[in-house]
Scaffold this motif. Structure first.
Motif, PDB file in Angstrom:
ATOM      1  N   GLY A   1       5.812 -22.083  12.760  1.00  0.00           N
ATOM      2  CA  GLY A   1       5.580 -21.205  13.906  1.00  0.00           C
ATOM      3  C   GLY A   1       6.892 -20.591  14.371  1.00  0.00           C
ATOM      4  O   GLY A   1       7.921 -21.257  14.394  1.00  0.00           O
ATOM      5  N   VAL A   2       6.855 -19.302  14.694  1.00  0.00           N
ATOM      6  CA  VAL A   2       8.063 -18.619  15.162  1.00  0.00           C
ATOM      7  C   VAL A   2       7.732 -17.847  16.437  1.00  0.00           C
ATOM      8  O   VAL A   2       6.714 -17.146  16.494  1.00  0.00           O
ATOM      9  CB  VAL A   2       8.600 -17.625  14.097  1.00  0.00           C
ATOM     10  N   TYR A   3       8.560 -17.994  17.429  1.00  0.00           N
ATOM     11  CA  TYR A   3       8.395 -17.247  18.676  1.00  0.00           C
ATOM     12  C   TYR A   3       9.462 -16.164  18.673  1.00  0.00           C
ATOM     13  O   TYR A   3      10.656 -16.477  18.674  1.00  0.00           O
ATOM     14  CB  TYR A   3       8.577 -18.220  19.843  1.00  0.00           C
ATOM     15  N   ALA A   4       9.057 -14.898  18.605  1.00  0.00           N
ATOM     16  CA  ALA A   4      10.038 -13.822  18.425  1.00  0.00           C
ATOM     17  C   ALA A   4      10.006 -12.859  19.603  1.00  0.00           C
ATOM     18  O   ALA A   4       9.005 -12.196  19.835  1.00  0.00           O
ATOM     19  CB  ALA A   4       9.763 -13.074  17.119  1.00  0.00           C
ATOM     20  N   ARG A   5      11.117 -12.788  20.319  1.00  0.00           N
ATOM     21  CA  ARG A   5      11.179 -11.872  21.471  1.00  0.00           C
ATOM     22  C   ARG A   5      11.993 -10.623  21.183  1.00  0.00           C
ATOM     23  O   ARG A   5      12.017  -9.704  21.980  1.00  0.00           O
ATOM     24  CB  ARG A   5      11.764 -12.601  22.687  1.00  0.00           C
ATOM     25  N   THR A   6      12.670 -10.617  20.021  1.00  0.00           N
ATOM     26  CA  THR A   6      13.492  -9.443  19.683  1.00  0.00           C
ATOM     27  C   THR A   6      13.224  -9.047  18.228  1.00  0.00           C
ATOM     28  O   THR A   6      12.763  -9.868  17.428  1.00  0.00           O
ATOM     29  CB  THR A   6      14.997  -9.783  19.789  1.00  0.00           C
ATOM     30  N   PRO A   7      13.522  -7.804  17.889  1.00  0.00           N
ATOM     31  CA  PRO A   7      13.382  -7.379  16.495  1.00  0.00           C
ATOM     32  C   PRO A   7      14.186  -8.280  15.549  1.00  0.00           C
ATOM     33  O   PRO A   7      13.729  -8.575  14.439  1.00  0.00           O
ATOM     34  CB  PRO A   7      13.918  -5.948  16.503  1.00  0.00           C
ATOM     35  N   ALA A   8      15.344  -8.719  15.986  1.00  0.00           N
ATOM     36  CA  ALA A   8      16.166  -9.571  15.118  1.00  0.00           C
ATOM     37  C   ALA A   8      15.458 -10.887  14.824  1.00  0.00           C
ATOM     38  O   ALA A   8      15.455 -11.376  13.688  1.00  0.00           O
ATOM     39  CB  ALA A   8      17.523  -9.825  15.775  1.00  0.00           C
ATOM     40  N   GLU A   9      14.830 -11.477  15.857  1.00  0.00           N
ATOM     41  CA  GLU A   9      14.105 -12.745  15.639  1.00  0.00           C
ATOM     42  C   GLU A   9      12.889 -12.521  14.732  1.00  0.00           C
ATOM     43  O   GLU A   9      12.561 -13.357  13.887  1.00  0.00           O
ATOM     44  CB  GLU A   9      13.666 -13.330  16.991  1.00  0.00           C
TER      45      GLU A   9
ATOM     46  N   ASN B   1       4.780 -15.173  16.479  1.00  0.00           N
ATOM     47  CA  ASN B   1       4.254 -14.653  17.736  1.00  0.00           C
ATOM     48  C   ASN B   1       5.270 -13.646  18.276  1.00  0.00           C
ATOM     49  O   ASN B   1       6.272 -14.024  18.873  1.00  0.00           O
ATOM     50  CB  ASN B   1       4.062 -15.835  18.696  1.00  0.00           C
ATOM     51  N   ALA B   2       5.010 -12.367  17.982  1.00  0.00           N
ATOM     52  CA  ALA B   2       5.959 -11.319  18.381  1.00  0.00           C
ATOM     53  C   ALA B   2       5.569 -10.804  19.756  1.00  0.00           C
ATOM     54  O   ALA B   2       4.522 -10.184  19.921  1.00  0.00           O
ATOM     55  CB  ALA B   2       5.968 -10.187  17.359  1.00  0.00           C
ATOM     56  N   VAL B   3       6.401 -11.078  20.736  1.00  0.00           N
ATOM     57  CA  VAL B   3       6.081 -10.749  22.127  1.00  0.00           C
ATOM     58  C   VAL B   3       6.333  -9.266  22.372  1.00  0.00           C
ATOM     59  O   VAL B   3       7.450  -8.777  22.243  1.00  0.00           O
ATOM     60  CB  VAL B   3       6.937 -11.599  23.087  1.00  0.00           C
ATOM     61  N   ILE B   4       5.240  -8.561  22.701  1.00  0.00           N
ATOM     62  CA  ILE B   4       5.298  -7.105  22.885  1.00  0.00           C
ATOM     63  C   ILE B   4       5.109  -6.791  24.369  1.00  0.00           C
ATOM     64  O   ILE B   4       4.296  -7.433  25.045  1.00  0.00           O
ATOM     65  CB  ILE B   4       4.157  -6.438  22.074  1.00  0.00           C
ATOM     66  N   ASP B   5       5.811  -5.804  24.843  1.00  0.00           N
ATOM     67  CA  ASP B   5       5.644  -5.300  26.211  1.00  0.00           C
ATOM     68  C   ASP B   5       4.153  -5.125  26.516  1.00  0.00           C
ATOM     69  O   ASP B   5       3.463  -4.371  25.829  1.00  0.00           O
ATOM     70  CB  ASP B   5       6.375  -3.955  26.300  1.00  0.00           C
ATOM     71  N   GLU B   6       3.659  -5.818  27.525  1.00  0.00           N
ATOM     72  CA  GLU B   6       2.210  -5.788  27.781  1.00  0.00           C
ATOM     73  C   GLU B   6       1.727  -4.443  28.322  1.00  0.00           C
ATOM     74  O   GLU B   6       0.534  -4.186  28.377  1.00  0.00           O
ATOM     75  CB  GLU B   6       1.779  -6.934  28.697  1.00  0.00           C
ATOM     76  N   THR B   7       2.655  -3.568  28.663  1.00  0.00           N
ATOM     77  CA  THR B   7       2.247  -2.234  29.124  1.00  0.00           C
ATOM     78  C   THR B   7       2.235  -1.224  27.971  1.00  0.00           C
ATOM     79  O   THR B   7       1.877  -0.055  28.164  1.00  0.00           O
ATOM     80  CB  THR B   7       3.232  -1.692  30.195  1.00  0.00           C
ATOM     81  N   ALA B   8       2.610  -1.683  26.764  1.00  0.00           N
ATOM     82  CA  ALA B   8       2.928  -0.724  25.691  1.00  0.00           C
ATOM     83  C   ALA B   8       1.720  -0.014  25.084  1.00  0.00           C
ATOM     84  O   ALA B   8       1.834   1.114  24.638  1.00  0.00           O
ATOM     85  CB  ALA B   8       3.727  -1.421  24.596  1.00  0.00           C
ATOM     86  N   GLY B   9       0.555  -0.639  25.041  1.00  0.00           N
ATOM     87  CA  GLY B   9      -0.566  -0.044  24.317  1.00  0.00           C
ATOM     88  C   GLY B   9      -1.275   1.056  25.087  1.00  0.00           C
ATOM     89  O   GLY B   9      -1.019   1.284  26.273  1.00  0.00           O
ATOM     90  N   THR B  10      -2.180   1.765  24.389  1.00  0.00           N
ATOM     91  CA  THR B  10      -3.064   2.708  25.075  1.00  0.00           C
ATOM     92  C   THR B  10      -4.499   2.244  24.880  1.00  0.00           C
ATOM     93  O   THR B  10      -4.810   1.531  23.921  1.00  0.00           O
ATOM     94  CB  THR B  10      -2.932   4.138  24.523  1.00  0.00           C
TER      95      THR B  10
END
Ligand SMILES: Cc1ncc(C[n+]2csc(CCOP(=O)(O)OP(=O)(O)O)c2C)c(N)n1
Ligand SMILES: [Mg+2]
Length: 578
Positions: free
Chosen positions: A528-536, A554-563
């Protein structure tokens, strides 16, 4: 002589075979080596005995995933993928995949055990009672039931032919519990089996149809080729590439046709899609249907005035099915046959082919360059928190460096952004939500892709999309498959920011914030990997591909980002109300 008697008895015993064995023998005889399923009455012993006989039996946690796995195995191999389920509830769980296979034209056979006909038909309340054949029929290309062991060979042969010949599809094969224990003479059993000869015969297009198509295409000022997943299925890769390159015509790949030619090919018009569709004058569809994914060939997308108006294009449609043409707009030159034979025929008729007018090619090139430059700018940004673009810039690099890896994709924004940002380089690498835009194919596709191709698999999943099949990470770990799942986690369906105006429950599109999906993979021994940045994210993906260990990032994405609805917001009835 008394000592010989047990041997005679054993011989006599060995001289019969049973329904279980005949099903296994019939599949093996036809080169089927893998079953995707889930055991239980009445097919548990079928799974055990199939495994003992050398078939690969892959057990899933839910039949739907097994079914999706079978369907995509069919797409990748041109052999029917076999999904095996128990009666009633198991059957129903598999049914979604059967319908999906039929809709997407993937060859698949849903083999389901069923309860006692006599009791089912009198509705006397059997264990898992259901008239499965009747329910499967409208969702399948064909549906068969076998009542006698001596007919298993015919049943399996008919199912195989129906699944792979002509336009492929999902086939249902109903095997009632009683059938499995039936015994018949070994020799009679053996001779009842059928090895299907030429299951998907070539269908040669008519010479006049080829000529009509080539005449129309030759006269075009702004020609365009659209490659669909039918073209990918056909495995006519070299000829398709040759046709595109010899004609010099710009082309658009549909989602699962990406990579038939590399997306970086100079004739690829994907980055100028909204320019070429309305501007083209002659469009040649190869294994692509004019369904919703192509706005039905009309409306504003195609330069029509209103949303149902024809844009003025002439269409050439190369398709295996004679009834596909004119489904939405007039097709001026239908070419009916298997894609391989049709493309071969078109190639043979090219002669001294004139290249498309330079102003058309230049205009496309200009649009492409502008859009690519704009996208490059967006991808280069490194916002915090990470957004879809900065995460997908990493995925794009990893796929470029690993062009043989299989690529699974589902979600809304997680699908649409990925499709346009991540280039594919080889045929049949990208497998996704297909004709229906269905969620839930993810982990089943991963299993089948890894098993069938033996290549590493990268799956880019929306957090909602992943949830539909998430439990299958246990299956991935159990079979130790080289699968790297990347969840683009924006805390919900489309985004994680919706508010319930009344308070109380959270909004229907919102999930638990900062859910730690990677721990699910760790629970079964994967990474399991928790990734908060592109580098991670990059490090996690590179490590997964190197180690070939089951990995979930688990790539954490800005929750406002989608449409809303990703790229199909316009299909939301609320958008139509305006
Ligand atoms: C079987 C099924 N159920 C529901 C839907 C409706 N649907 C479309 S996309 C989607 C999920 C989108 O959320 P996510 O996967 O997290 O992608 P995001 O847009 O957030 O990146 C859903 C539920 C569907 N397409 N298929
Ligand atoms: Mg989401």
């Amino acid at each position: 002589m008394g000592t010989v008697e047990p041997q005679v008895a054993a011989d006599a015993q060995a001289a019969v075979t049973d329904g279980f064995q005949l099903v296994i023998d019939a599949l093996k005889l036809n080169g089927i080596d893998t079953i995707y399923g889930l055991p239980g009455i009445p097919i548990t012993d079928l799974t055990r005995r199939a495994q003992a006989e050398g078939l690969r039996v892959l057990s899933f946690r839910h039949e739907q995933s097994a079914g999706y796995a079978a369907s995509i195995a069919g797409f990748l191999t041109q052999k029917p993928g076999i999904c095996l389920t128990v009666s009633a509830p198991g059957f129903l769980n598999g049914l979604n995949a059967l319908a999906h296979a039929t809709t997407n034209c993937f060859p698949m056979i849903l083999v389901s055990g069923s309860s006692e006909r006599e009791i089912v038909d009198l509705q006397q309340g059997d264990y898992e009672e259901m008239d499965q054949l009747a329910i499967a029929k409208p969702l399948a290309k064909a549906a068969f039931r076998v009542l006698h062991a001596a007919d298993i060979g015919v049943g399996v042969a008919r199912a195989i032919r129906a699944a792979v010949s002509g336009r492929p599809g999902g086939v249902y094969l109903d095997l009632p519990a009683k059938l499995f224990a039936q015994t018949i003479d070994v020799a009679a059993g053996r001779s009842s089996l059928i090895k299907v000869v030429d299951p998907a015969p070539r269908q040669i297009p008519a010479p006049e149809a080829l000529e009509r198509a080539l005449d129309l295409l030759r006269g075009a000022k702004k020609p365009l080729i659209i490659l669909g997943k039918g073209a990918a299925y056909a495995q006519a890769d070299a000829d398709i590439k040759s046709l595109v390159e010899k004609t010099g015509i710009p082309y658009l790949p549909m989602s699962m046709a990406k990579g038939l030619l590399p997306d970086t090919h100079e004739q690829c018009a994907s980055a100028a899609r909204s320019f070429v569709l309305p501007a083209a004058d002659v469009v040649m569809l190869i294994g692509a249907r004019l369904n919703w994914l192509l706005s039905h060939g009309k409306g504003k997308t195609w330069g029509g005035k209103g949303h149902k108006d024809w844009g003025g294009q002439k269409f050439i449609q190369v398709d295996i099915s004679p009834t596909e043409a004119d489904s939405n707009v007039r097709v001026d030159a239908p070419v009916v046959g298997d894609i391989g034979s049709c493309v071969c025929g078109l190639l043979a008729g090219l002669g001294n082919w004139p290249q498309p007018p330079a102003d058309w090619l230049n205009a496309i090139h200009e649009k492409k360059s502008a859009n690519v430059a704009k996208m490059a700018e967006t991808l280069a940004k490194n916002p915090s928190p990470m957004n879809f673009h900065s995460a997908l810039a990493v995925v794009r690099d990893i796929v470029r460096a690993n062009p043989d890896a299989m690529f699974v994709n589902e979600g809304a924004n997680a699908l649409d952004f990925t499709r346009s940002i991540v280039d594919m380089y080889k045929p049949r690498k990208r497998i996704d939500v297909g004709t229906w835009g269905i969620m839930g194919v993810g982990m089943g596709y991963c299993v089948a892709a890894a098993v069938v191709t033996r290549q590493p698999v990268i799956a880019v999943e929306g957090d909602s999309a992943f949830g539909f099949s998430g439990m299958e990470v246990e299956t991935i770990c159990r079979y130790n498959l080289p699968v790297c799942v990347v969840i683009l986690n924006n805390n919900g369906v489309y985004k994680g920011t919706d508010i319930n105006p009344r308070g109380g429950d959270v909004a229907p599109t919102v999930f638990v914030k900062d859910a730690r999906y990677e721990k699910l993979m760790e629970a079964f021994g994967g990474v399991g990997v928790y990734a908060r940045t592109p580098a991670e994210l990059r490090q996690g993906m590179e490590q997964a591909l190197r180690s070939r260990k089951p990995t979930l990032i688990n790539a954490v994405i800005d929750e406002t980002a989608g449409t809303e609805s990703g790229r199909i917001t316009s299909l939301n009835p609320s958008a139509k109300k305006k």
